[in-house]
Design a protein around this motif. Structure first.
Motif, PDB file in Angstrom:
ATOM      1  N   ALA A  23       0.828  -1.205   0.000  1.00  0.00           N
ATOM      2  CA  ALA A  23       0.000   0.000   0.000  1.00  0.00           C
ATOM      3  C   ALA A  23       0.864   1.257   0.000  1.00  0.00           C
ATOM      4  O   ALA A  23       1.797   1.390   0.797  1.00  0.00           O
ATOM      5  N   GLY A  24       0.558   2.168  -0.932  1.00  0.00           N
ATOM      6  CA  GLY A  24       1.295   3.414  -1.027  1.00  0.00           C
ATOM      7  C   GLY A  24       2.626   3.283  -1.741  1.00  0.00           C
ATOM      8  O   GLY A  24       3.302   4.289  -1.979  1.00  0.00           O
ATOM      9  N   ARG A  25       3.026   2.067  -2.091  1.00  0.00           N
ATOM     10  CA  ARG A  25       4.305   1.844  -2.754  1.00  0.00           C
ATOM     11  C   ARG A  25       4.131   1.260  -4.156  1.00  0.00           C
ATOM     12  O   ARG A  25       4.825   1.664  -5.091  1.00  0.00           O
ATOM     13  N   VAL A  26       3.229   0.291  -4.279  1.00  0.00           N
ATOM     14  CA  VAL A  26       2.986  -0.381  -5.559  1.00  0.00           C
ATOM     15  C   VAL A  26       1.604   0.006  -6.066  1.00  0.00           C
ATOM     16  O   VAL A  26       0.642   0.049  -5.290  1.00  0.00           O
ATOM     17  N   MET A 191      -5.831   1.472 -18.324  1.00  0.00           N
ATOM     18  CA  MET A 191      -6.460   2.801 -18.320  1.00  0.00           C
ATOM     19  C   MET A 191      -6.134   3.610 -17.073  1.00  0.00           C
ATOM     20  O   MET A 191      -5.998   4.831 -17.133  1.00  0.00           O
ATOM     21  N   LEU A 192      -6.025   2.954 -15.922  1.00  0.00           N
ATOM     22  CA  LEU A 192      -5.929   3.668 -14.649  1.00  0.00           C
ATOM     23  C   LEU A 192      -4.612   3.440 -13.915  1.00  0.00           C
ATOM     24  O   LEU A 192      -4.332   4.142 -12.943  1.00  0.00           O
ATOM     25  N   GLY A 193      -3.824   2.466 -14.340  1.00  0.00           N
ATOM     26  CA  GLY A 193      -2.610   2.124 -13.618  1.00  0.00           C
ATOM     27  C   GLY A 193      -1.510   3.157 -13.765  1.00  0.00           C
ATOM     28  O   GLY A 193      -1.504   3.971 -14.685  1.00  0.00           O
ATOM     29  N   ASN A 194      -0.565   3.095 -12.847  1.00  0.00           N
ATOM     30  CA  ASN A 194       0.576   4.014 -12.836  1.00  0.00           C
ATOM     31  C   ASN A 194       1.856   3.191 -12.963  1.00  0.00           C
ATOM     32  O   ASN A 194       2.284   2.523 -12.020  1.00  0.00           O
ATOM     33  N   SER A 195       2.476   3.231 -14.138  1.00  0.00           N
ATOM     34  CA  SER A 195       3.667   2.421 -14.394  1.00  0.00           C
ATOM     35  C   SER A 195       4.884   2.896 -13.615  1.00  0.00           C
ATOM     36  O   SER A 195       5.919   2.224 -13.586  1.00  0.00           O
ATOM     37  N   ASP A 196       4.792   4.064 -12.960  1.00  0.00           N
ATOM     38  CA  ASP A 196       5.892   4.560 -12.148  1.00  0.00           C
ATOM     39  C   ASP A 196       5.908   3.945 -10.750  1.00  0.00           C
ATOM     40  O   ASP A 196       6.838   4.173  -9.979  1.00  0.00           O
ATOM     41  N   ARG A 197       4.847   3.195 -10.429  1.00  0.00           N
ATOM     42  CA  ARG A 197       4.743   2.603  -9.087  1.00  0.00           C
ATOM     43  C   ARG A 197       4.745   1.078  -9.181  1.00  0.00           C
ATOM     44  O   ARG A 197       3.864   0.403  -8.668  1.00  0.00           O
ATOM     45  N   LEU A 198       5.763   0.541  -9.809  1.00  0.00           N
ATOM     46  CA  LEU A 198       5.914  -0.900  -9.885  1.00  0.00           C
ATOM     47  C   LEU A 198       6.745  -1.389  -8.694  1.00  0.00           C
ATOM     48  O   LEU A 198       7.425  -0.595  -8.038  1.00  0.00           O
ATOM     49  N   PRO A 199       6.698  -2.684  -8.387  1.00  0.00           N
ATOM     50  CA  PRO A 199       7.504  -3.202  -7.269  1.00  0.00           C
ATOM     51  C   PRO A 199       8.984  -2.884  -7.455  1.00  0.00           C
ATOM     52  O   PRO A 199       9.528  -3.015  -8.549  1.00  0.00           O
ATOM     53  N   GLN A 200       9.619  -2.479  -6.358  1.00  0.00           N
ATOM     54  CA  GLN A 200      11.019  -2.065  -6.411  1.00  0.00           C
ATOM     55  C   GLN A 200      11.944  -3.033  -5.693  1.00  0.00           C
ATOM     56  O   GLN A 200      13.169  -2.931  -5.827  1.00  0.00           O
ATOM     57  N   THR A 201      11.408  -3.944  -4.912  1.00  0.00           N
ATOM     58  CA  THR A 201      12.248  -4.854  -4.125  1.00  0.00           C
ATOM     59  C   THR A 201      11.816  -6.299  -4.351  1.00  0.00           C
ATOM     60  O   THR A 201      10.689  -6.574  -4.769  1.00  0.00           O
ATOM     61  N   THR A 203      11.292  -8.308  -1.988  1.00  0.00           N
ATOM     62  CA  THR A 203      10.256  -8.571  -0.995  1.00  0.00           C
ATOM     63  C   THR A 203       8.876  -8.297  -1.570  1.00  0.00           C
ATOM     64  O   THR A 203       7.933  -9.102  -1.400  1.00  0.00           O
ATOM     65  N   GLN A 204       8.723  -7.163  -2.249  1.00  0.00           N
ATOM     66  CA  GLN A 204       7.427  -6.829  -2.846  1.00  0.00           C
ATOM     67  C   GLN A 204       7.030  -7.837  -3.921  1.00  0.00           C
ATOM     68  O   GLN A 204       5.871  -8.259  -3.989  1.00  0.00           O
ATOM     69  N   TRP A 205       7.987  -8.229  -4.763  1.00  0.00           N
ATOM     70  CA  TRP A 205       7.692  -9.245  -5.780  1.00  0.00           C
ATOM     71  C   TRP A 205       7.337 -10.580  -5.132  1.00  0.00           C
ATOM     72  O   TRP A 205       6.425 -11.294  -5.584  1.00  0.00           O
ATOM     73  N   GLY A 206       8.046 -10.930  -4.078  1.00  0.00           N
ATOM     74  CA  GLY A 206       7.762 -12.181  -3.380  1.00  0.00           C
ATOM     75  C   GLY A 206       6.382 -12.192  -2.762  1.00  0.00           C
ATOM     76  O   GLY A 206       5.678 -13.215  -2.785  1.00  0.00           O
ATOM     77  N   ILE A 207       5.965 -11.052  -2.207  1.00  0.00           N
ATOM     78  CA  ILE A 207       4.628 -10.953  -1.621  1.00  0.00           C
ATOM     79  C   ILE A 207       3.564 -11.080  -2.702  1.00  0.00           C
ATOM     80  O   ILE A 207       2.546 -11.768  -2.517  1.00  0.00           O
ATOM     81  N   LEU A 208       3.771 -10.428  -3.846  1.00  0.00           N
ATOM     82  CA  LEU A 208       2.817 -10.563  -4.953  1.00  0.00           C
ATOM     83  C   LEU A 208       2.740 -12.018  -5.430  1.00  0.00           C
ATOM     84  O   LEU A 208       1.655 -12.512  -5.773  1.00  0.00           O
ATOM     85  N   LEU A 209       3.880 -12.696  -5.449  1.00  0.00           N
ATOM     86  CA  LEU A 209       3.883 -14.108  -5.850  1.00  0.00           C
ATOM     87  C   LEU A 209       3.077 -14.949  -4.869  1.00  0.00           C
ATOM     88  O   LEU A 209       2.264 -15.793  -5.274  1.00  0.00           O
TER      89      LEU A 209
END
Length: 300
Positions: A23-26, A191-201, A203-209
């Protein structure tokens, strides 16, 4: 019931993982898209579309679009305005929505199921009754949108499965549920997404997985399958067991403040409503419906 209990344990971690790391990051719509795409990949190898007619396939896709696609849109955006505890608090109306929608689909009204759902709501409110921040009205509205979609989806799936003329191997068609959700998530992100707020770590990718493969891919299949094996009252109540479970995870992993007295009283009310439903309400509702069917048969 065991499926619902297992998924409750899985999902108890989801609230905190999203609130603490995403939240607030991705971008919320990116999280939704990845989570649904991964869930679809989990169930896709078992897909046997010929098990269903075109109309039934469209119904299952529509249920997935509502319960998962639209619901996730509301759910992930709610963390932009609320804390994890507040999101949990505002889910208390879900059991009522489940009960009312399921009865609406059957063209009836079961006040006893509504009563047990209301007791579960009261128990949840006891657990997390607290002051909320200035964005709570908007956050409350967003969470209610998620609650409605989640309730409509699971109650509709239960009703739809009950209408099937033969035993349907759910694992062979459930991928269509995720296809429907993906048809919402993909255009929404484009239409609504922000490509500047993709996972950066990692940890974030692992949580999405984890969220995509386990919490969604396995979780929603088992939850909806479990929903077909219990009555509407038990299904409604199980929706609110997520609240004490989620709060315990918050406490254990991140040492967030928790009032144990409220947790014990509120959790007792929720479990009491489940016992009341199974031991007293369910037998009486079933008996009343059996008598109504017998009278109808006699008149016929």
């Amino acid at each position: 019931m065991r499926y619902l209990m297992l998924v409750t344990l899985l999902w108890a971690f989801s609230f905190s993982l999203i609130g603490e790391f995403l939240a607030g990051r991705v971008d919320p719509w990116f999280s939704v898209l990845v989570r649904i795409a991964l869930a679809l990949m989990v169930m896709l190898p078992w897909l046997r579309p010929r098990r269903l007619s075109l109309s039934s396939s469209l119904v299952l896709m529509a249920i997935g679009a509502c319960q998962l696609g639209v619901m996730y849109g509301f759910y992930y955006h709610s963390f932009e305005y609320l804390s994890v505890a507040e999101v949990l608090l505002f889910t208390v109306m879900t059991p009522v929505y489940v009960t009312l929608w399921y009865d609406l689909l059957h063209g009836r009204f079961s006040p006893w199921y509504l009563l047990t759902a209301a007791i579960a709501v009261a128990g949840t409110a006891v657990i997390k009754y607290a002051s909320v921040n200035a964005d709570f009205l908007l956050g409350f509205a967003v969470v209610q949108g998620a609650n409605l979609c989640f309730a409509i989806g699971q109650a509709s799936y239960k009703w739809w499965m009950e209408k099937q003329s033969q035993t349907l191997p759910q694992h062979q068609v459930f991928a269509l549920f995720y296809v429907g959700a993906l048809l919402v998530a993909l255009p929404a992100y484009l239409m609504l997404g922000n490509s500047d707020r993709l996972p950066q770590t990692m940890t974030q990718w692992g949580i999405l997985l984890w969220l995509g493969v386990v919490a969604s891919g396995l979780g929603y299949f088992l939850w909806n399958r479990g929903a077909c094996q219990v009555d509407a009252g038990a299904l409604a109540i199980m929706n609110n067991l997520l609240v004490p479970a989620g709060l315990l995870v918050n406490l254990v992993l991140w040492q967030h403040n928790l009032q144990w007295g409220r947790l014990m009283v509120g959790g007792g009310l929720i479990l009491g409503s489940l016992w009341l439903n199974e031991a007293w309400v369910k037998p009486r509702v079933e008996a009343a419906r059996a008598m109504a069917l017998a009278r109808s048969a006699g008149q016929g």
